[in-house]
Design a protein around this motif. Structure first.
Motif, PDB file in Angstrom:
ATOM      1  N   VAL A  22      56.085  38.789  45.258  1.00 31.53           N
ATOM      2  CA  VAL A  22      57.442  38.250  45.365  1.00 31.53           C
ATOM      3  C   VAL A  22      57.450  36.750  45.089  1.00 31.53           C
ATOM      4  CG1 VAL A  22      59.313  37.796  47.007  1.00 31.53           C
ATOM      5  CG2 VAL A  22      58.263  40.054  46.900  1.00 31.53           C
ATOM      6  N   THR A  26      59.309  34.932  41.899  1.00 30.57           N
ATOM      7  CA  THR A  26      60.311  33.891  42.107  1.00 30.57           C
ATOM      8  C   THR A  26      59.958  32.645  41.297  1.00 30.57           C
ATOM      9  OG1 THR A  26      60.672  34.724  44.336  1.00 30.57           O
ATOM     10  CG2 THR A  26      61.475  32.522  43.871  1.00 30.57           C
ATOM     11  N   GLN A  27      58.688  32.302  41.233  1.00 33.39           N
ATOM     12  CA  GLN A  27      58.277  31.128  40.455  1.00 33.39           C
ATOM     13  C   GLN A  27      58.513  31.342  38.969  1.00 33.39           C
ATOM     14  OE1 GLN A  27      54.225  30.588  41.665  1.00 33.39           O
ATOM     15  NE2 GLN A  27      54.764  29.486  43.533  1.00 33.39           N
TER      16      GLN A  27
END
Length: 62
Positions: A22, A26-27
């Protein structure tokens, strides 16, 4: 007792793996959004420059 320990280790490993997935996702999403924003700025700047250069060569009335 070893089965419980193995099960606990497996759950712990899955939680860490999913959490890392996750965070990395997200990065990557943030990097892609920044890249898309940069391309948008470049395209709009190019269109603005072309418009200004084109307007500079319009005939003068007066």
């Amino acid at each position: 007792m070893q089965r419980r320990a193995a099960a606990a280790y497996a759950v712990f490993f899955l939680v860490l793996t999913i959490g890392a997935y996750v965070v990395v996702g997200t990065q990557y999403a943030a990097a892609n959004n920044a890249r898309a924003s940069l391309w948008g700025i470049i395209i709009l700047s190019g269109l603005t420059a072309a418009t200004m250069v084109g307007m500079a060569y319009l005939p003068v009335r007066g």
